[in-house]
Every structure is written in structure tokens, then in C-alpha cells.
Design a protein around this motif. Structure first.
Motif, PDB file in Angstrom:
ATOM      1  N   ALA A  12      98.386 130.175 -13.610  1.00 41.61           N
ATOM      2  CA  ALA A  12      97.479 130.535 -12.580  1.00 41.61           C
ATOM      3  C   ALA A  12      96.251 129.450 -12.801  1.00 41.61           C
ATOM      4  O   ALA A  12      95.979 128.934 -13.781  1.00 41.61           O
ATOM      5  N   THR A  13      96.102 128.770 -11.534  1.00 45.32           N
ATOM      6  CA  THR A  13      95.051 127.850 -11.526  1.00 45.32           C
ATOM      7  C   THR A  13      93.822 128.594 -10.761  1.00 45.32           C
ATOM      8  O   THR A  13      93.990 129.114  -9.726  1.00 45.32           O
ATOM      9  N   ALA A  14      92.416 127.873 -11.063  1.00 43.48           N
ATOM     10  CA  ALA A  14      91.343 128.065 -10.269  1.00 43.48           C
ATOM     11  C   ALA A  14      90.376 126.985 -10.275  1.00 43.48           C
ATOM     12  O   ALA A  14      90.399 126.322 -11.189  1.00 43.48           O
ATOM     13  N   GLU A  15      89.632 126.913  -9.238  1.00 43.23           N
ATOM     14  CA  GLU A  15      88.864 125.737  -9.155  1.00 43.23           C
ATOM     15  C   GLU A  15      87.265 126.179  -8.647  1.00 43.23           C
ATOM     16  O   GLU A  15      87.405 126.923  -7.576  1.00 43.23           O
ATOM     17  N   VAL A  16      86.484 125.820  -9.285  1.00 40.89           N
ATOM     18  CA  VAL A  16      85.029 126.339  -8.832  1.00 40.89           C
ATOM     19  C   VAL A  16      84.179 125.197  -8.793  1.00 40.89           C
ATOM     20  O   VAL A  16      84.122 124.274  -9.615  1.00 40.89           O
ATOM     21  N   PHE A  17      83.325 125.250  -7.887  1.00 39.43           N
ATOM     22  CA  PHE A  17      82.270 124.234  -8.006  1.00 39.43           C
ATOM     23  C   PHE A  17      80.933 124.690  -8.419  1.00 39.43           C
ATOM     24  O   PHE A  17      80.289 125.860  -7.833  1.00 39.43           O
ATOM     25  N   ALA A  18      80.535 124.428  -9.798  1.00 42.62           N
ATOM     26  CA  ALA A  18      79.153 125.265 -10.186  1.00 42.62           C
ATOM     27  C   ALA A  18      78.695 124.239 -11.407  1.00 42.62           C
ATOM     28  O   ALA A  18      79.407 123.346 -11.511  1.00 42.62           O
TER      29      ALA A  18
END
Ligand code: ADP
Ligand code: MG
Length: 336
Positions: free
Chosen positions: A16-22
Motif C-alpha cells: 500500500a502506498t500513500a502520499e501526503v503534502f504536510a
């Protein structure tokens, strides 16, 4: 092999992958196992929440409220209380090389906005009097924080590390045993090993290549926090001089300690994030003596002469590459 165990095996390698801009950066998360996606959803939510709470620029954050109320106590969450306490505590072990009240100085250099300038020596002296994390009053019982007039806190040097630790807690709750968290390149957290049992390979950026495309070395690790601080991450040039975003709280100027890249390997990301910033400020000698005194971490340091210093415990894990393949490499022993 039965059908069910085959299914299990597939689930284990499910990615599973996820991208977050934070936290002012791109965060990319990878987790393996049947509940990987659920886990990453929870991690992404936690990171966004933390960012909203701790951002120094977001006018609805707790940190913003603390700074805006200078002179009066502000009620904040336990997370903010504990992060401020831990950061100040750590700062005292490194003689103030890490100081979360550096913010007025960072701002005058323009590192908070990108509108860079070299401040006058007078303005730096003027602002330096407000840089003092001992003046931050934390009342854990009342859940309040007070900063004196003109003093401001910024957890930018430590928040990604804290987020890395929180993320690992969440991943474990979901039964994830293999994951790689990349919080903007400077904070990396490897949980367990790769699904096939092999180690993670983590690259250290070449501090001389501003494009960020090449590496100085590779670390081969399992279950490890890897934090890097470098002058190349945020900087500007004026009249042939480079000014970067890590400030020496004793001078108010960008830290010129002779180190251009500091990578810390540690069991937890918070310590690693604190240490990478602090060691970048302290320089080679003080980093080595701190390490010999407190231990509990390993390092890869690159000096402005492109000499690599690797602590004894990291020697086996580190391989220099590209321009650094033939660079001078000094292994620093535990015993003097
Ligand atoms: P990055 O956030 O780029 O990965 P660091 O973890 O080293 O790098 O944190 C740098 C950030 O910390 C700066 O952008 C600034 O907000 C803040 N900072 C700079 N110098 C110091 C210092 N000496 N002590 C505490 N915070 C600092
Ligand atoms: Mg840091």
C-alpha cells in the motif's frame, strides 16, 4: 501448499502506498501486509492533524496561538505540551544547539517565507535576546504554554521526527511489520525489513548536488530511524555566500560548523531529528564527544572538504557511492 496459506502469502507482500503534502514537504509512505492501506490512511490522518496543530504559519494552529498570545498562557493539547518539553530538554543536552525559539531569527532571514535577505548585524543581535527556550513556561498540570513577549516557538526541526514515531505506533496497531516512511527525504523511518526479509536501502543525498538527484551513500538497515540535516535543503546565495536554513542559536547566523550533511541513525525518529539538526550546528568534534557521552545513535557526517566520518556502529551499514566512492572515509571508534 493449501489455498489459505497462499492467500496469506499474497497478503504479506501486498503493498500500500500513500502520499501526503504536510509539514512543508512531500511525504511518501509504503506499508506491506493485508491491513497496509487502512494503516496508511490512519497515518496520513495523523500527519495532517499534527501539521494543523503544530504548524508555525497556520493561523489556526496551537503553535500560532502560543506565539500570538506572547505574555499569556495558552491552553494546548498534550501532544504540544510534551513536544515542547522534550525539545527543550534535548536542547539543554546540546548546549542550546537546538533551540525551538529560533523562529524570529529564521523569519528575519526569510527562511519561513522564501523572501530571503541577509539581515543587519544589529537586527540579529536585537532578535537574539528573545531566543531562549528556557523562557518558555510549560505548565503540564494546567495544559498551558506561555512564551514571553517577542519570543516565538517553532517545532520545524523536530516535528517530522515525532510524526515518524507516531506513525510507527499506528502501523503496529494495524499489525504492519514492514513499512518505509519517507517524510520529505530528511526523516526516514524503516519498520522491520522488506517483505522478502532483506534490508532496506536508504540513500543519503549528495550535499553538493543541489538538484537532489545524486547520492553520497547508501545505508542498508532494518528497523531504523534515519534523519539527515543538510545545508542544501533550503538556502539562498548572496554576493557569492550561501546562507542556509539551519541557524546557530549562539550567533543568529546559518550554522557554519564545517559539516554540510549530518545523518543520524537511531531507534526513534524524534531523537534522530533533534540530533541531526543539533549536530549540524555543533560540528564534528562536538558531535563525536556528544556521541561518546550519550551514545544510543550512529552517524554519517560529511565535511565541507568532502571527508566522510562514520561512527563505528554504522560502518558496516554504510556504502559511499558516486562522487563519494573514493572520498576519504574515517571510521570514528567508540573509545577515544
Ligand atoms: P529539515 O526540516 O529541512 O529536514 P531540520 O530537521 O534540520 O531540517 O530542521 C530545520 C528547521 O528547523 C528549519 O527550517 C527551522 O525551522 C528550524 N531550525 C533551524 N535552526 C534551528 C535550531 N538551531 N534549533 C531549532 N530549530 C531550528
Ligand atoms: Mg531536525
Amino acid at each position: 501448499m493449501s489455498v489459505s496459506s497462499e492467500a496469506e502469502e499474497t497478503a504479506e507482500t501486498l503493498e500500500a502506498t500513500a502520499e501526503v503534502f504536510a509539514m512543508d514537504t512531500y511525504i511518501s509512505l509504503k506499508a506491506y501486509g493485508s491491513r497496509g492501506e487502512e494503516a496508511l490512511d490512519a497515518v496520513s490522518t495523523m500527519i495532517s492533524d499534527l501539521d494543523a496543530r503544530l504548524s508555525v504559519t497556520d493561523t489556526s494552529s496551537e503553535i500560532y496561538a502560543i506565539n500570538a498570545a506572547a505574555g499569556t498562557p495558552v491552553t494546548v493539547s498534550d501532544t504540544t505540551i510534551s513536544l515542547i518539553q522534550r525539545s527543550v530538554e534535548f536542547g539543554s543536552t546540546v548546549s542550546g544547539a537546538l533551540d525551538i525559539t529560533i523562529y524570529p531569527i529564521s523569519r528575519t532571514w526569510g527562511f519561513t517565507t522564501g523572501v530571503y535577505q541577509v539581515p543587519t548585524a544589529e537586527s540579529i543581535v536585537e532578535l537574539l535576546q528573545y531566543v531562549n527556550d528556557d523562557a518558555v513556561v510549560v505548565d503540564a498540570e494546567a495544559s498551558t504554554v506561555l512564551v514571553p513577549e517577542n519570543t516565538e516557538v517553532d517545532l520545524g526541526a523536530v516535528v517530522k521526527g515525532y510524526a515518524g514515531d507516531q506513525a510507527v505506533e499506528i502501523l503496529k496497531e494495524y499489525g504492519v511489520t514492514s513499512a518505509l516512511l519517507n517524510l520529505g527525504g530528511s526523516t526516514i523511518r524503516a519498520l522491520g525489513a522488506k517483505p522478502d526479509g532483506s534490508s532496506w536501502r536508504i540513500a543519503i543525498q549528495d550535499p553538493n548536488d543541489e538538484s537532489g538527484a545524486t547520492y553520497a551513500g547508501v545505508l542498508t538497515v532494518t528497523d531504523c530511524a534515519i534523519d539527515t540535516s543538510g545545508g542544501y535543503e533550503r538556502y539562498f546565495e548572496e554576493d557569492g555566500v550561501t546562507y542556509w536554513h539551519i541557524i546557530d542559536p549562539s550567533t543568529g547566523y546559518p550554522a557554519k560548523s564545517g559539516l554540510i550533511s549530518v545523518t543520524i541513525l537511531s531507534a526513534d525518529s524524534f531523537s534522530g531529528d533533534c540530533l541531526s539538526t543539533a549536530c549540524f550546528v555543533m560540528g564534528l568534534e562536538d558531535t563525536i564527544s556528544y556521541w561518546r557521552t550519550y551514545g544510543d545513535f550512529e552517524f554519517v557526517l560529511i565535511t565541507e572538504e568532502n571527508v566522510i566520518y562514520v561512527s563505528e556502529g554504522a560502518e558496516e551499514l554504510f556504502t559511499p557511492v558516486n562522487d563519494f566512492e573514493n572520498a576519504e572515509l574515517i571510521v570514528v571508534p567508540y573509545e577515544e
